[in-house]
Scaffold this active site. Structure first.
Site, PDB file in Angstrom:
ATOM      1  N   LYS A   1      53.887  32.556  73.396  1.00 29.61           N
ATOM      2  CA  LYS A   1      52.678  32.014  72.781  1.00 29.61           C
ATOM      3  C   LYS A   1      51.596  31.929  73.848  1.00 29.61           C
ATOM      4  O   LYS A   1      51.870  31.602  75.016  1.00 29.61           O
ATOM      5  CB  LYS A   1      52.927  30.628  72.185  1.00 29.61           C
ATOM      6  CG  LYS A   1      54.023  30.591  71.129  1.00 29.61           C
ATOM      7  CD  LYS A   1      54.074  29.264  70.388  1.00 29.61           C
ATOM      8  CE  LYS A   1      54.207  28.059  71.278  1.00 29.61           C
ATOM      9  NZ  LYS A   1      55.442  28.066  72.083  1.00 29.61           N
TER      10      LYS A   1
ATOM     11  N   HIS B   1      49.527  20.867  69.950  1.00 30.07           N
ATOM     12  CA  HIS B   1      49.768  19.827  70.955  1.00 30.07           C
ATOM     13  C   HIS B   1      48.805  18.659  70.765  1.00 30.07           C
ATOM     14  O   HIS B   1      48.666  17.818  71.648  1.00 30.07           O
ATOM     15  CB  HIS B   1      49.607  20.396  72.375  1.00 30.07           C
ATOM     16  CG  HIS B   1      50.434  21.600  72.629  1.00 30.07           C
ATOM     17  ND1 HIS B   1      49.923  22.879  72.598  1.00 30.07           N
ATOM     18  CD2 HIS B   1      51.761  21.727  72.886  1.00 30.07           C
ATOM     19  CE1 HIS B   1      50.884  23.750  72.839  1.00 30.07           C
ATOM     20  NE2 HIS B   1      52.018  23.074  73.014  1.00 30.07           N
TER      21      HIS B   1
ATOM     22  N   ASP C   1      55.558   2.182  41.945  1.00 28.60           N
ATOM     23  CA  ASP C   1      54.902   3.015  40.931  1.00 28.60           C
ATOM     24  C   ASP C   1      54.675   2.309  39.603  1.00 28.60           C
ATOM     25  O   ASP C   1      54.179   2.922  38.649  1.00 28.60           O
ATOM     26  CB  ASP C   1      55.724   4.287  40.694  1.00 28.60           C
ATOM     27  CG  ASP C   1      57.049   4.006  39.972  1.00 28.60           C
ATOM     28  OD1 ASP C   1      57.502   2.840  40.004  1.00 28.60           O
ATOM     29  OD2 ASP C   1      57.618   4.949  39.392  1.00 28.60           O
TER      30      ASP C   1
ATOM     31  N   SER D   1      60.790   2.523  32.985  1.00 23.56           N
ATOM     32  CA  SER D   1      60.027   1.768  31.990  1.00 23.56           C
ATOM     33  C   SER D   1      59.523   2.680  30.882  1.00 23.56           C
ATOM     34  O   SER D   1      59.467   2.283  29.717  1.00 23.56           O
ATOM     35  CB  SER D   1      58.858   1.036  32.657  1.00 23.56           C
ATOM     36  OG  SER D   1      58.004   1.937  33.327  1.00 23.56           O
TER      37      SER D   1
ATOM     38  N   GLY E   1      69.655  -0.192  28.447  1.00 22.45           N
ATOM     39  CA  GLY E   1      69.494  -0.405  29.885  1.00 22.45           C
ATOM     40  C   GLY E   1      70.603  -1.221  30.504  1.00 22.45           C
ATOM     41  O   GLY E   1      70.823  -1.155  31.721  1.00 22.45           O
TER      42      GLY E   1
ATOM     43  N   PRO F   1      57.717  -6.843  38.387  1.00 25.52           N
ATOM     44  CA  PRO F   1      56.541  -6.217  37.766  1.00 25.52           C
ATOM     45  C   PRO F   1      56.792  -5.734  36.339  1.00 25.52           C
ATOM     46  O   PRO F   1      55.872  -5.743  35.513  1.00 25.52           O
ATOM     47  CB  PRO F   1      56.215  -5.055  38.701  1.00 25.52           C
ATOM     48  CG  PRO F   1      57.462  -4.803  39.477  1.00 25.52           C
ATOM     49  CD  PRO F   1      58.148  -6.119  39.589  1.00 25.52           C
TER      50      PRO F   1
END
Length: 593
Positions: A113, A227, A421, A466, A512, A576
């Site tokens: 390189k 770098h 989420d 949900s 559930g 939540p």
């Protein structure tokens, strides 16, 4: 002083920073028995069995899998690993050359390189090998970085991720029995057809060093080096399409000189290319494919045919949160280059890419779920109770407004006790319901059909646990309302609506598996259902849900994502999902007032 340093020190999975290269290479050798190190130079990794013209590359560590990850049949025969972002020394390079060559097989190619330290050290090592040990060592220097202006200084373009294309193609020639001249010819041909550019959202941290000042949150670096060198410019943060356009515009405008004619040719419609979307270290695979989608679309929109697109971590920069795009121009040599790219290699770091057929060749299948459905939800002529449609629309609008208002709180709570989420999931559902309510595709005049339409809306928009639980709830409500024909009059009553709500909650509980005390949405749903069954009014139902949701803040989890967390982590933060149920019921009550 010490506090400041401690606060800014980076965190890595390393032991002693001074020995981290040794440890990393030690892990590589333990997991790859076909590789070996040179005892006197432990940072030099070679194949246990070398056949064909050997290819050697290397440079500073920290760019893994480059280059040591490509030491395998079909690619490199050896890699020389310097310290973190530091070129290996002449002795290490020379030792590697002598290890993979002999007096009988003196030839080798060094792929370097274009960085001053790498070029100087590899060049001197090659000179020593040739003059002192009778070897025939050649060098190809790769400079593919479009961030460096062509006329800037004498050092030339930096070598970056496009170098891996040189490893692959030249390595394939060597593995196929090609001579040193043939290997060098292909390496040079590929290097002249390369264009690369990187972008980054952050800087890079060298293990054991303090974290550097981060880039401004509203900017990204266009052309940052591997770098951490400053890029061409700092640009205002935008979406992936915008970032890709800035990156690819610069690549296209830069041009390439395939024939070393001293004149740059810009990419244009009708050209054929292979692409590489490379992770610079800290980008997620998810993001890589977002970028790959936009990069391929960019070139296809130009009329440039994309033959392959390689996506993955090919040459990184420790933890830099960035990506680079490399373009390999195929014009005039397509068949040859494609054959070399597809040639077998044992390298685990090289990720094969399928040959693309263009946008028109991408398969798509159609499944029309509505056409395949069994028909309308009601087999009888459903009649609504007086005033139902107007009340239903107010209730639905109130519930959606409450969810949208609570999105930030739901997200904040879920970031503590879940996966973060919940707010956006509930928002997606609310927005979709408002959309179908507004465009008339939600039939609010007929209760059973309305429940089915709500199930469709949340099922298609929310996702997650949900989302499916709400869909289960609404479908059960619709099923119950079909059966609730009061005295054969085909008319839905308030009692029928209560029965449907209770049945829907029970179905969610059964599906559930979570009951009261589990710290889930059911902690609000079930108490509300019980009050409803006892004949309580809407305010009483809301009160039960709100109190139960608030009580989850000091409840140990028995289900859901919170179940994975220590109680000390979640204590004081409500669930939540339960809070979302309370907000929805409160919104319904407010809408009906």
């Amino acid at each position: 002083f010490f506090l400041t340093i401690e606060e800014t020190m980076s965190k890595e999975f390393i032991n002693d920073p001074k020995l981290c290269v040794d440890d990393s290479l030690g892990g590589l050798l333990k997991c790859n028995p076909t590789l070996a190190k040179i005892a006197s130079h432990p940072h030099c990794i070679v194949l246990s069995d070398v056949s064909g013209v050997p290819l050697i590359s290397g440079g500073g560590s920290g760019h893994e899998p480059g280059h040591v990850g490509y030491v395998a049949p079909g690619m490199l025969s050896g890699a020389v690993c310097g310290g973190c972002f530091a070129s290996p020394n002449v002795g290490e390079i020379l030792a590697t050359i002598l290890c993979v060559t002999s007096e009988e097989k003196p030839s080798a190619l060094l792929v370097v390189k274009n960085y001053t330290g790498d070029v100087l050290n590899f060049t001197l090592a090659a000179k020593k090998a040739n003059t002192q040990f009778g070897r025939d060592v050649r060098i190809v220097i790769v400079g593919d970085d479009c961030a460096v202006p062509l006329q800037k200084g004498i050092t030339g373009r930096r070598g970056v991720a496009g170098t891996i294309f040189v490893h692959k193609c030249a390595g394939a020639v060597a593995a196929g029995g090609g001579s040193i001249d043939e290997v060098c010819e292909v390496a040079g041909m590929i290097s002249r057809r390369l264009l690369s550019l990187g972008v980054s959202l952050t800087g890079v941290t060298i293990p054991g060093n303090p974290s550097p000042p981060d880039l401004p949150s509203d900017q990204f670096s266009l052309g940052m080096g591997i770098h951490g060198e400053a890029g061409v410019s700092m640009e205002s943060m935008c979406d992936s399409k915008g970032i890709v356009k800035k990156m690819c515009d610069l690549i296209v405008d830069y041009g390439y000189d395939a024939e070393e004619a001293g004149e740059m040719t810009k990419l244009k419609a009708g050209d054929e290319v292979c692409l590489m979307v490379n992770n610079l270290g800290g980008a997620s695979t998810f993001e890589l494919y977002v970028v790959a989608n936009d990069v391929v679309a960019y070139f296809e929109a130009m009329g440039i045919k994309v033959a392959k697109c390689y996506v993955g971590s090919f040459m990184t920069s420790f933890n830099m949160r960035g990506i680079s795009t490399s373009v390999l121009v195929l014009n005039g040599e397509k068949d040859k280059i494609m054959k070399l790219l597809d040639a077998p290699t044992a390298s685990k770091a090289w990720q094969m890419a399928e040959t693309l057929g263009g946008a028109e060749g991408r398969a798509e299948f159609s499944v029309d779920l509505e056409a395949l459905s069994s028909g309308p939800v009601c087999t009888w002529e459903e009649k609504a109770m007086p005033g139902f449609e107007a009340a239903a629309k107010k209730a639905i609008a109130g519930a959606c407004a409450a969810v949208l208002k609570a999105e930030a709180d739901l997200t904040r709570w879920d970031q503590i006790v879940g996966d973060g989420d919940c707010g956006i999931t509930q928002k997606r559902g609310a927005e979709k319901v408002m959309e179908v309510l507004g465009n008339g595709s939600l039939n609010a005049a007929k209760p059973a059909q309305m429940m089915n339409d709500l199930a469709e809306a949340v099922g298609k928009s929310m996702g997650g646990t949900s989302g499916v639980l709400f869909e289960i709830f609404f479908r059960k409500c619709a099923e119950e309302l079909k059966l609730c024909q009061s005295e054969g009059a085909n008319e839905v009553t308030e009692a029928d609506l209560r029965s449907a709500f209770i049945a829907g909650v029970k179905e969610v509980e059964t599906s559930g598996g979570a009951g009261v005390g589990s710290r889930t949405m059911n902690d609000a749903l079930i108490p509300a259902s019980q009050i409803c069954a006892d004949g309580g009014d809407m305010d009483s139902i809301v009160k039960a849900a709100v109190e139960a949701a608030d009580a989850t803040a000091n409840m140990e989890a028995k289900a859901g994502r919170s179940n994975y967390l220590a109680f000390s982590t979640i204590q004081g933060t409500p669930d939540p999902g339960a809070k979302a149920v309370a907000f929805i019921l409160q919104g319904i009550a407010d809408g009906l007032k």
